[in-house]
Enzyme design. Structure first.
Site, PDB file in Angstrom:
ATOM      1  N   CYS A 286       0.822  -1.220   0.000  1.00  0.00           N
ATOM      2  CA  CYS A 286       0.000   0.000   0.000  1.00  0.00           C
ATOM      3  C   CYS A 286       0.854   1.268   0.000  1.00  0.00           C
ATOM      4  CB  CYS A 286      -1.001  -0.047   1.151  1.00  0.00           C
ATOM      5  SG  CYS A 286      -0.884   1.256   2.368  1.00  0.00           S
TER       6      CYS A 286
ATOM      7  N   CYS B 296       1.295   3.298   3.136  1.00  0.00           N
ATOM      8  CA  CYS B 296       2.091   2.547   4.111  1.00  0.00           C
ATOM      9  C   CYS B 296       3.575   2.702   3.796  1.00  0.00           C
ATOM     10  CB  CYS B 296       1.726   1.063   4.086  1.00  0.00           C
ATOM     11  SG  CYS B 296      -0.035   0.745   4.294  1.00  0.00           S
TER      12      CYS B 296
ATOM     13  N   CYS C  87     -17.169   3.751 -11.181  1.00  0.00           N
ATOM     14  CA  CYS C  87     -16.781   2.385 -10.812  1.00  0.00           C
ATOM     15  C   CYS C  87     -16.518   1.502 -12.020  1.00  0.00           C
ATOM     16  CB  CYS C  87     -17.840   1.816  -9.872  1.00  0.00           C
ATOM     17  SG  CYS C  87     -18.454   0.184 -10.217  1.00  0.00           S
TER      18      CYS C  87
ATOM     19  N   CYS D  49     -18.726  -1.563 -12.697  1.00  0.00           N
ATOM     20  CA  CYS D  49     -20.041  -1.174 -13.198  1.00  0.00           C
ATOM     21  C   CYS D  49     -19.999  -0.994 -14.712  1.00  0.00           C
ATOM     22  CB  CYS D  49     -20.503   0.128 -12.555  1.00  0.00           C
ATOM     23  SG  CYS D  49     -20.541   0.075 -10.768  1.00  0.00           S
TER      24      CYS D  49
END
Ligand SMILES: *[C@@H]1O[C@H](CO)[C@@H](O)[C@H](O)[C@H]1NC(C)=O
Ligand SMILES: *[C@@H]1O[C@H](CO)[C@@H](O)[C@H](O)[C@H]1NC(C)=O
Ligand SMILES: *[C@@H]1O[C@H](CO)[C@@H](O)[C@H](O)[C@H]1NC(C)=O
Length: 571
Positions: free
Chosen positions: A66, A69, A423, A426
Site C-alpha cells: 500500500c 504505508c 466504478c 459497473c
C-alpha cells in the site's frame, strides 16, 4: 449509515491530501519498518502479551503493497527510535495484515494503514490514531498521549486561571469516589484529544469553586460531573446523579452536552458530530472573517437549541466538497444547511436566493421553520428520462423522481443495478445489463421483469439493504414482503458471476414470477440473426470494427479497475 461512511471518506480523502502535501510529497519507502529500528513486529503469537506488558502502544496495521504505508514506514521507524531514546515506555508496533489476516479482522481493519492507540492492554478501548504521519509529529503526539489525561491543580488560583483560559467546553469531576475516578480516567483517555478533563478533590478548592458556579450544588459531599462552557458558569450541564456512572453513560453525557454551542467540524470533531443523535446544522464559510462575523449569533442560536440541534462551522477552503454530500452547491458559500442524519434528510437555505450567503435573520427563521416541520427536504435526482431516451434504452433508468413509482409496481419482478459513475466493475457490467434488459423487453409496458439501473451517487433514494460497494444488484420479487422502514419490498441480493447466463438463471430462480429468459434469449437471437442476414457486408464490417473498439475499451476499463481497487483499500 451509508452516508456516514461515504462522507467520512470524503473528509478522509481531503485530509490525506492536505497532510501529504505538507510532508513534501510522496516518497517511496518501504512499508515494513527497518528491522533494526525500535518498531516491534507483532503477530497473533505475541500481540496479546505485548500490549499487556506495555502501557501505551501505537499499532500500525498495514499491507506491504500500500502506497501510504510505504510513505509511513520510514517515518514510523524514525519515530520509534526517537521515542525509544527519550520515552522508552511508549512503543510503536506493526502488524502486517497480509501475514496475519485473522488478527487484522479481529481489529476490524478496513483500510491501510490503520493506526490505533492501545493502552494498558485494553484492546477493546483502542482508539484510532488521527495524528500526524511524519516522525516528529508522531513523537510529539505520542508524548502528549503519555501524559495524564486528567488535569489537576494545586490551588484554586491555578484552577481559576486554567478555567479562564478555556476556549472550549471542558469536563469537570468534583469529589469523586475511587470507582467514579477510575471511570473518569478511562473516558478522559479516550476523549482527551477532544476535551480537557479536570478533577478537583481538595475540599478547600471545591468550596471556592462553588462560589464561582452560582446555582449548582457542587459543593455538596456527593461526587459530581459537569460540563462547563467557557465563561458560562451559571449554565453548567450536570450528569444526572440518579443514573449509574459508567463509561457509556459518561461518554454519552459528554457527547450531547460538551459540544460547543457553535462548534467547528473538521477531522478531529467529525465523528463526535456524526455519532450524535442530533441533527447537524452547517455554516460553510470561505474566510475566517466570514465565520467571525456570525459566530456570536450562531452561538446564541446553538444555546437556544441545545439538545435539539448541533450547529457547526465548516471551512469550505478545506472541506468544501462536503456540500455535495448534503445536496448543496459547493460553489456558493457561505451556505447554511441542516442534515437530519437519522433519516438522511437534507435541508438548505436556497442558494439561488442568497448567492452571497444568508444573513443571520434568514438562518434563524430557517431553523425555526425546520423545527415547525415547514421545510421540504432537498432530494437529489437526475432528470426523468424523456420518452425518446426510454425507447432507446433497453434498461429502465431510475432516478429519485421515478424510483418509488417503478419499485411500487408490485406485480413485477424488478431487478435493479445500483452503480456509481466512477466504478470500473459497473462499466464492465453495463453492456451485459443492457442485453439482459433486452432479453426481457424491460422497457415495454407489458414486461414482467423490469431490469433497471440507478446512479446511486446522483439520486437520493431509500434502499432496504446496506450497500457496501458498486455495483450492487438487488431483485425485488413480485408481491414480495414489504420492508417496514422504506415501504419497498425486501430485496434479494445477487452475488453470483456477473455474466448474462447467470443473471438469467437468477431471475428464473429468485424472481417470484419465474420467467425463463433462456427461451426469450434464443428468440431474440433468432430475430437478430435474421436481421443481420439482410445487412450487407459493409455494415457487418463496421459492426466488427465497433466490436473491436468495445473490446479495447473493456480492457482499458479493466486496467482502470485495478488502479481503483488499490485506491479503495487505502485510507
Ligand atoms: C532502545 O533503547 C535502549 C536503551 O537506550 C537501547 O539499548 C536499544 O538498543 C534501543 N533499541 C533500538 C532498537 O534502538
Ligand atoms: C483519582 O486518580 C488520581 C490519579 O491516579 C489519583 O491521584 C487520585 O487519588 C484518585 N482519586 C480517588 C478518589 O481515587
Ligand atoms: C430557489 O429560489 C429560486 C429563485 O427564487 C427559485 O426559482 C427556486 O425554485 C428555489 N429553489 C427551491 C428548491 O425552492
Amino acid at each position: 449509515m451509508k452516508f456516514w461512511k461515504y462522507s467520512t471518506n470524503v473528509l478522509a480523502t481531503l485530509l490525506a491530501v492536505v497532510s501529504l502535501t505538507q510532508a513534501g510529497g510522496p516518497t517511496d519507502g518501504d512499508a515494513v519498518a527497518d528491522p533494526n529500528s525500535a518498531v516491534v513486529k507483532l503477530t497473533s503469537e505475541n500481540f496479546a502479551s505485548f500490549i499487556e506488558e506495555n502501557p501505551l502502544v501505537l499499532t500500525e496495521f498495514f499491507a506491504p503493497w500500500c502506497g501510504y504505508c510505504k510513505m509511513l514506514g520510514p517515518e514510523f521507524s524514525k519515530a520509534a527510535d526517537s521515542l525509544n531514546e527519550s520515552y522508552p515506555k511508549i512503543k510503536l508496533a506493526q502488524i502486517d495484515c497480509t501475514e496475519d489476516e485473522a488478527l487484522c479482522m479481529e481489529h476490524g481493519i478496513k483500510g491501510y494503514p490503520t493506526l490505533k492507540i492501545i493502552r494498558d492492554g485494553d484492546n477493546k478501548a483502542a482508539e484510532d490514531y488521527q495524528g500526524p504521519r511524519e516522525a516528529e509529529g508522531i513523537v510529539e503526539f505520542m508524548i502528549k498521549q503519555s501524559l495524564p489525561a486528567v488535569i489537576t491543580h494545586e490551588s484554586f488560583a491555578d484552577l481559576n486561571s486554567f478555567i479562564d483560559e478555556q476556549s472550549k467546553p471542558f469536563v469537570l469531576q468534583i469529589n469523586p469516589t475511587a470507582e467514579g475516578n477510575a471511570t473518569f480516567i478511562k473516558v478522559a483517555n479516550q476523549k482527551r484529544k477532544d476535551y480537557n478533563f479536570v478533577s478537583v478533590e481538595d475540599k478547600k478548592i471545591i468550596k471556592e469553586l462553588g462560589k464561582k458556579f452560582k446555582n449548582s450544588d457542587i459543593t455538596g459531599k456527593k461526587p459530581s460531573y459537569l460540563i462547563v462552557q467557557p465563561d458560562q458558569f451559571d449554565d453548567v450541564a450536570k450528569f444526572d446523579a440518579k443514573k449509574t456512572l459508567d463509561v457509556e453513560s459518561l461518554t454519552e453525557f459528554i457527547q450531547v452536552e460538551a459540544v460547543p454551542y457553535f462548534g467547528e467540524i473538521n477531522q478531529n470533531t467529525y465523528m463526535t458530530y456524526m455519532t450524535s443523535p442530533l441533527p447537524i446544522a452547517y455554516y460553510f464559510y470561505k474566510t475566517p472573517e466570514q465565520r467571525d462575523a456570525i459566530a456570536e449569533d450562531l452561538t446564541k442560536l446553538g444555546k437556544k437549541y441545545r439538545g435539539k440541534l448541533n450547529i457547526v462551522g465548516l471551512d469550505a477552503s478545506l472541506y468544501g466538497r462536503h456540500a455535495e454530500v448534503i445536496n448543496m452547491d459547493p460553489e456558493i458559500v457561505p451556505l447554511f444547511s441542516i442534515h437530519h442524519i437519522a433519516d438522511n434528510k437534507k435541508y438548505g437555505v436556497n442558494q439561488t436566493e442568497y448567492p452571497e450567503g444568508p444573513s443571520f435573520d434568514v438562518i434563524e427563521k430557517f431553523v425555526e421553520d425546520y423545527f415547525e416541520d415547514k421545510l421540504k427536504p432537498i432530494i437529489k435526482s437526475e432528470p426523468l428520462p424523456t420518452e425518446e431516451e426510454k425507447s432507446a434504452n433497453p434498461v429502465v433508468k431510475l432516478v429519485a423522481h421515478n424510483y418509488d413509482e417503478i419499485l411500487k409496481q408490485l406485480d413485477k419482478d424488478v431487478f435493479v443495478k445500483y452503480y456509481a459513475p466512477w466504478c470500473g466493475h459497473c462499466k464492465k457490467l453495463a453492456p451485459i445489463w443492457e442485453e439482459l434488459a433486452e432479453v426481457f423487453g424491460s422497457n415495454k409496458e407489458d414486461a414482467n421483469v423490469v431490469v433497471a439501473d440507478i446512479d446511486h451517487t446522483n439520486n437520493d433514494v431509500d434502499v432496504p439493504y446496506n450497500i457496501e460497494g458498486y455495483p450492487t444488484l438487488l431483485m425485488y420479487p413480485a408481491n414480495g414482503k414489504i420492508d417496514k422502514k422504506t415501504g419497498l419490498r425486501e430485496p434479494i441480493v445477487f452475488s453470483g458471476a456477473r455474466d448474462l447466463d447467470s443473471l438469467i438463471a437468477f431471475i428464473k430462480d429468485k424472481g417470484a414470477l419465474g420467467v425463463d429468459g433462456v427461451e426469450l434469449k434464443a428468440k431474440l437471437q433468432e430475430a437478430k440473426e435474421a436481421q443481420e442476414d439482410e445487412e450487407d457486408e459493409a455494415e457487418a464490417e463496421a459492426a466488427k470494427e465497433a466490436e473491436e473498439k468495445k473490446e479495447e475499451k473493456e480492457s482499458a476499463d479493466e486496467e482502470e479497475e485495478e488502479g481503483e481497487e488499490v485506491e479503495h483499500d487505502e485510507l
